[in-house]
Motif scaffolding. Structure first.
Motif, PDB file in Angstrom:
ATOM      1  N   ARG A 132      15.804  -9.346 -28.294  1.00 37.02           N
ATOM      2  CA  ARG A 132      15.363  -7.866 -28.101  1.00 37.02           C
ATOM      3  C   ARG A 132      14.352  -7.469 -27.402  1.00 37.02           C
ATOM      4  NH1 ARG A 132      15.864  -5.278 -33.938  1.00 37.02           N
ATOM      5  NH2 ARG A 132      16.352  -3.303 -32.830  1.00 37.02           N
ATOM      6  N   SER A 133      13.443  -8.588 -27.392  1.00 36.49           N
ATOM      7  CA  SER A 133      12.099  -8.193 -26.510  1.00 36.49           C
ATOM      8  C   SER A 133      12.188  -8.506 -25.256  1.00 36.49           C
ATOM      9  CB  SER A 133      10.928  -9.117 -27.162  1.00 36.49           C
ATOM     10  OG  SER A 133      11.158 -10.254 -26.758  1.00 36.49           O
ATOM     11  N   GLY A 134      13.317  -9.437 -24.744  1.00 36.58           N
ATOM     12  CA  GLY A 134      13.621  -9.635 -23.456  1.00 36.58           C
ATOM     13  C   GLY A 134      12.849 -10.873 -23.059  1.00 36.58           C
ATOM     14  N   GLU A 135      12.422 -11.790 -23.935  1.00 43.37           N
ATOM     15  CA  GLU A 135      11.969 -13.013 -23.858  1.00 43.37           C
ATOM     16  C   GLU A 135      13.050 -13.964 -23.235  1.00 43.37           C
ATOM     17  OE1 GLU A 135       9.903 -16.579 -26.412  1.00 43.37           O
ATOM     18  OE2 GLU A 135       9.843 -14.648 -27.079  1.00 43.37           O
ATOM     19  N   ILE A 136      14.113 -13.750 -23.837  1.00 51.65           N
ATOM     20  CA  ILE A 136      15.323 -14.329 -23.446  1.00 51.65           C
ATOM     21  C   ILE A 136      16.418 -13.600 -23.248  1.00 51.65           C
ATOM     22  CG2 ILE A 136      14.687 -16.705 -24.753  1.00 51.65           C
ATOM     23  CD1 ILE A 136      16.864 -15.994 -26.879  1.00 51.65           C
ATOM     24  N   ASP A 137      17.469 -14.110 -22.590  1.00 50.96           N
ATOM     25  CA  ASP A 137      18.704 -13.200 -22.124  1.00 50.96           C
ATOM     26  C   ASP A 137      19.827 -13.166 -23.179  1.00 50.96           C
ATOM     27  OD1 ASP A 137      17.541 -12.074 -19.627  1.00 50.96           O
ATOM     28  OD2 ASP A 137      17.660 -13.997 -18.796  1.00 50.96           O
ATOM     29  N   ALA A 138      19.927 -14.511 -23.705  1.00 54.69           N
ATOM     30  CA  ALA A 138      21.124 -14.639 -24.417  1.00 54.69           C
ATOM     31  C   ALA A 138      20.676 -15.824 -25.418  1.00 54.69           C
ATOM     32  CB  ALA A 138      22.351 -14.958 -23.709  1.00 54.69           C
ATOM     33  N   SER A 139      21.412 -16.007 -26.580  1.00 51.72           N
ATOM     34  CA  SER A 139      21.473 -17.211 -27.516  1.00 51.72           C
ATOM     35  C   SER A 139      22.645 -17.567 -28.092  1.00 51.72           C
ATOM     36  CB  SER A 139      20.502 -16.808 -28.663  1.00 51.72           C
ATOM     37  OG  SER A 139      20.232 -17.799 -29.738  1.00 51.72           O
ATOM     38  N   PHE A 140      22.820 -18.784 -28.158  1.00 52.50           N
ATOM     39  CA  PHE A 140      24.324 -19.105 -28.823  1.00 52.50           C
ATOM     40  C   PHE A 140      23.651 -19.467 -30.383  1.00 52.50           C
ATOM     41  CE2 PHE A 140      25.014 -20.654 -24.625  1.00 52.50           C
ATOM     42  CZ  PHE A 140      26.459 -20.498 -24.529  1.00 52.50           C
ATOM     43  N   ARG A 141      24.544 -18.985 -31.181  1.00 52.92           N
ATOM     44  CA  ARG A 141      24.502 -18.624 -32.788  1.00 52.92           C
ATOM     45  C   ARG A 141      25.659 -18.692 -33.612  1.00 52.92           C
ATOM     46  NH1 ARG A 141      19.252 -20.400 -34.234  1.00 52.92           N
ATOM     47  NH2 ARG A 141      18.331 -20.588 -32.228  1.00 52.92           N
ATOM     48  N   ALA A 142      25.690 -18.798 -34.683  1.00 54.64           N
ATOM     49  CA  ALA A 142      26.850 -18.666 -35.644  1.00 54.64           C
ATOM     50  C   ALA A 142      26.392 -17.208 -36.327  1.00 54.64           C
ATOM     51  CB  ALA A 142      26.982 -19.717 -36.515  1.00 54.64           C
ATOM     52  N   VAL A 143      27.006 -16.366 -36.080  1.00 57.84           N
ATOM     53  CA  VAL A 143      26.881 -14.899 -36.651  1.00 57.84           C
ATOM     54  C   VAL A 143      27.956 -14.263 -37.456  1.00 57.84           C
ATOM     55  CG1 VAL A 143      25.274 -14.362 -34.663  1.00 57.84           C
ATOM     56  CG2 VAL A 143      27.543 -13.768 -34.521  1.00 57.84           C
TER      57      VAL A 143
END
Length: 311
Positions: A132-143
């Protein structure tokens, strides 16, 4: 120091005339004169001598010129470092040996022209905050874990259903099995010290235990995968779950066995998360790559918790 005045100074030096510099900068000649005057006041020196042919830098102007060019180069690099599409795509893969890391390695092989920054963030709250902050562009998670829906501005797509395997040492009762039905694991000790309460993988295994009557022990300190493999290899009683795509470094002589689990096969659902307004062009390329290279999810004969999204 105002970079516009520095840029104007360099333009006048290169053009040789205030009028030509004004045309190059798309401003009036009066604006050029005002900027040069402001820069001279700031520096306390004269930068140009007017001649019939235009303007020539003074001795001070000549001394300042290489530094002015370097200021503009540094400013350009600073802007480029945060300009979407020119900076690396930053992706969280959770762990270096896990399936998500393998997916990103495959993406890099397919698109070597795209610069990547790969990071490892621990929990989903930290990852979502970074997205949300833009520190990273994407993340792999189980959601998403029960009771913790994703924020409205976060998008997700199911990227990979990774089958779980049973990992045993050579003395374990199931070591010789070519596959093992999930129900047959009831009563066996499955040791997973990496399960941390409150994480999405803890929620996953809580549901697996509840639905199939398994015994998963998370006791003892987590010394990492190497210590886990050493313990399982030497134990006739302990086994552990391991993702099919998790890379293992197995010392010679361990005799570890990776046994497929069936009827049903529990699969760990890896999803890609990103912010809905993220404009990085490589993010769309990554999503397209995953859509064409990973198998469909919720296949027949597999199991995931009911809370997993998207389905």
């Amino acid at each position: 120091m105002d970079l516009d005045t520095v840029r104007t100074f360099v333009a006048v030096v290169d053009a040789g005339r205030f009028q030509d510099a004004a045309a190059e900068l798309a401003v009036t000649q009066q604006a050029v004169s005002k900027r040069i005057a402001a820069l001279e006041r700031s520096l306390g020196v004269r930068l140009f001598t007017r001649t019939p042919r235009g303007a020539e830098p003074t001795t001070d102007g000549q001394a300042f010129l290489p530094h002015a060019r370097e200021l503009l180069r540094v400013a350009g690099r600073a802007v480029a470092s945060v300009s979407t599409g020119r900076r690396p795509l930053r992706v969280d893969v959770l762990a270096s040996r896990g399936a998500a890391s393998g997916l990103m390695r495959a993406f890099h092989r397919a698109h070597p022209e795209i610069e990547l920054d790969v990071v490892w963030l621990f929990d989903i709250e930290t990852a979502v905050t970074a997205v949300r902050s833009g520190e990273i562009d994407a993340s792999f998670r189980a959601v998403a874990a029960p009771g913790r829906p994703l924020p409205d501005d976060i998008r997700s797509v199911r990227a990979l259903d990774e089958p779980l395997q049973l990992l045993t040492g050579p003395a374990h009762a199931l070591a010789g099995a070519r596959s093992v039905p999930l129900a047959r694991l009831a009563g066996h000790r499955i040791w997973m010290p990496g399960i941390v309460p409150g994480t999405e993988w803890a929620a996953y295994y809580d549901d697996l235990v509840a639905e199939f009557g398994l015994t998963i022990e998370a006791t003892g300190p987590n010394f990492g995968s190497d210590a886990l493999l050493d313990t399982v290899a030497d134990s006739p009683a302990l086994a552990t779950f391991m993702g099919e795509r998790t890379r293992l470094v197995r010392p010679a002589g361990h005799g570890l066995c990776r046994i497929p689990v069936t009827d049903p096969t529990p699969v760990y659902p890896h999803s890609l998360l990103w912010h809905r307004d993220n404009p990085h062009p490589a993010l769309a390329t990554l999503r397209g790559h995953l859509a064409t290279t990973t198998a469909r999810h919720d296949a027949a004969g597999t199991w995931t918790p009911g809370w997993v999204t998207p389905r």
